[in-house]
Write a protein that holds these residues in place. Structure first.
Motif: not given
Lengths: 286, 173
Positions: A2-3, A5-6, A8, A38, A41-42, A44, B15, B36, B79
């Motif tokens: 999974k990506p 954390p960020f 948004y 994406i 990101l997934s 990494r 986050a 995410r 997302f």
């Protein structure tokens, strides 16, 4: 996977987007269609602290045809451009290339401008940007500026776009009257990355070629243009086969493919030459 | 970023956590999720709609394909927050156990599935495709499913299923 954390951000105006990205610089990444970002990101391969989603920014979702160009905004989906009758009427190369971009489910989401900003040499639309001599419209804290395709791509996945700048639109230049275009690629599976691909623009007067140019997919470091005019000048459709050896030679010399599990460099080089012969034939006998 | 998002972001150490409401199969469903959260995971984990399957998680296999406002997209390549307010159709919205939809019925009729892992992505993809092209040729049917991977069937019966579904839909209308 999974990506990571960020934070948004979903700005509504371009000014707001510029302000947010300007404050973040290298820590921020623009999210448009996300069909390349994406996955990165997934896996990494990228983990920006902030994503700035520009999908809600007003005014970026437009296709405009002008006497000189087809102007495509940053959030226009591949699929919308592929289906635009106005764009097809004046620059059929766009649709000819776009139908090769992955699958419809990806084209429904992915953006043409985003794929150019991503600057993958295995992408179709960077090659189209090069071949059309496209103009990149860029916005940033220092105000708007324009970059020609020739000055935009600097390496695989690298451009002259600054970290705090946004590619807001691309103007694909229209070709002179009498120009025929075509696009052809070869992939292991339908819709997969091409082992090699080529787009051509051939200008014909009274049945003979007066100018010809090509751009390649997956076989050059950066999308650039090969001038084939010296090889194809004054040739008519029926005399094309007399130039095949020269054409293949010119292409093989221009490209610099790499080997991977899908194809060797030699095979890709052979493919690039062969595809160019085929697409020029297609274009001249259509 | 809205003020609301900023506050939530601050509370989560950067986050962003966001309340997301999506119209799934005609019903508005919501959950508060990290930014995410992929749409695929939002459907499966937050809404417990486990019909959507997750295969490769980078857009290649097509198992997670859902319809976004009627158009097929990879739910692993967006997302959840990006689907806010939009209409999402999953395989659960393509028919019920009591009354299979035409594409599901066609898969049952033609042995279009074996293990069934890839099937939800095929069903959504084909549902959208047949709306655009209700009478595909066999070659067109094959091309229409080229963005979805199946490791069991060898695809022959899936191609048949596409053609059968086209017939079933034609009979209904």
């Amino acid at each position: 996977m999974k990506p990571a954390p960020f934070a948004y951000h979903a700005p509504r105006t371009l000014a707001e987007a510029i302000e947010v990205l300007g404050a973040l610089g290298h820590d921020g990444k623009i999210l448009a269609g996300g069909q390349s970002l994406i996955p990165m990101l997934s896996m990494r391969l990228a983990a920006p602290a902030h994503l700035i989603d520009i999908n809600a920014v007003a005014g970026l979702n437009e296709i405009a045809v002008t006497p000189e160009a087809v102007r495509v905004g940053a959030t226009v989906r591949h699929r919308a451009l592929e289906r635009s009758p106005q764009a097809y009427a004046v620059l059929p190369l766009l649709r000819q290339a776009l139908v090769n971009v992955a699958h419809p489910a990806i084209r429904n989401r992915g953006t043409t401008v985003g794929s150019i900003a991503h600057a993958d040499a295995a992408g179709e639309m960077p090659a189209v940007a090069a071949l059309t001599g496209a103009v990149m419209e860029v916005a940033g804290p220092g105000g708007p500026r324009e970059i020609s395709a020739a000055d935009f791509f600097t390496g695989p996945l690298e451009t002259t776009l600054a970290p705090e700048e946004i590619l807001t639109a691309v103007r694909f230049s229209r070709f002179p009257e009498g120009t025929l275009t075509g696009f052809l690629e070869s992939a292991r599976r339908s819709g997969d990355y091409a082992m090699a691909g080529v787009g051509v623009a051939v200008t014909v007067k009274q049945g003979s070629i007066v100018a010809a140019r090509a751009s390649f997919v997956s076989v050059t470091d950066i999308p650039d243009v090969l001038d084939l005019t010296p090889v194809l000048a004054d040739v008519s459709a029926q005399d094309l086969p007399t130039r095949w050896d020269d054409l293949r030679g010119a292409v093989r010399e221009h490209v610099s493919p790499e080997s991977d599990i899908h194809a060797s460099a030699d095979y890709r080089r052979m493919l690039a030459g062969e595809l160019t012969c085929r697409v020029v034939t297609q274009v001249m006998t259509r | 970023m809205t003020a609301e998002h900023s506050n939530l972001a601050a509370a989560q150490g950067g986050a962003t956590v966001i309340p997301v409401a999506v119209i799934v199969n005609g019903v508005t469903r919501g959950a508060t999720v990290p930014a995410r959260r992929l749409l695929s995971d939002f459907l499966r984990h937050d809404l417990r709609l486990t019909g959507t399957h997750v295969g490769c998680e980078h857009g290649v296999c097509g198992a997670c394909t859902v319809l976004l406002d009627g158009e097929p997209v990879r739910s692993c390549l967006m997302f959840a927050v990006q689907a806010a307010g939009r209409e999402v159709t999953t395989v659960e919205g393509c028919g019920t156990l009591a009354e299979l939809g035409p594409v599901q019925q066609a898969f049952a009729d033609c042995h279009g599935l074996q293990c069934g892992f890839c099937t939800p992505g095929f069903v959504t993809t084909i549902t959208a495709y047949l709306r655009e092209n209700p009478t595909p040729t066999e070659a067109e049917a094959r091309e229409a499913i080229s963005g979805n991977l199946c490791r069991c069937t060898g695809y022959q019966n899936i191609v048949k299923s596409v053609l059968r579904a086209a017939d079933l839909i034609g009979e209904q209308s």
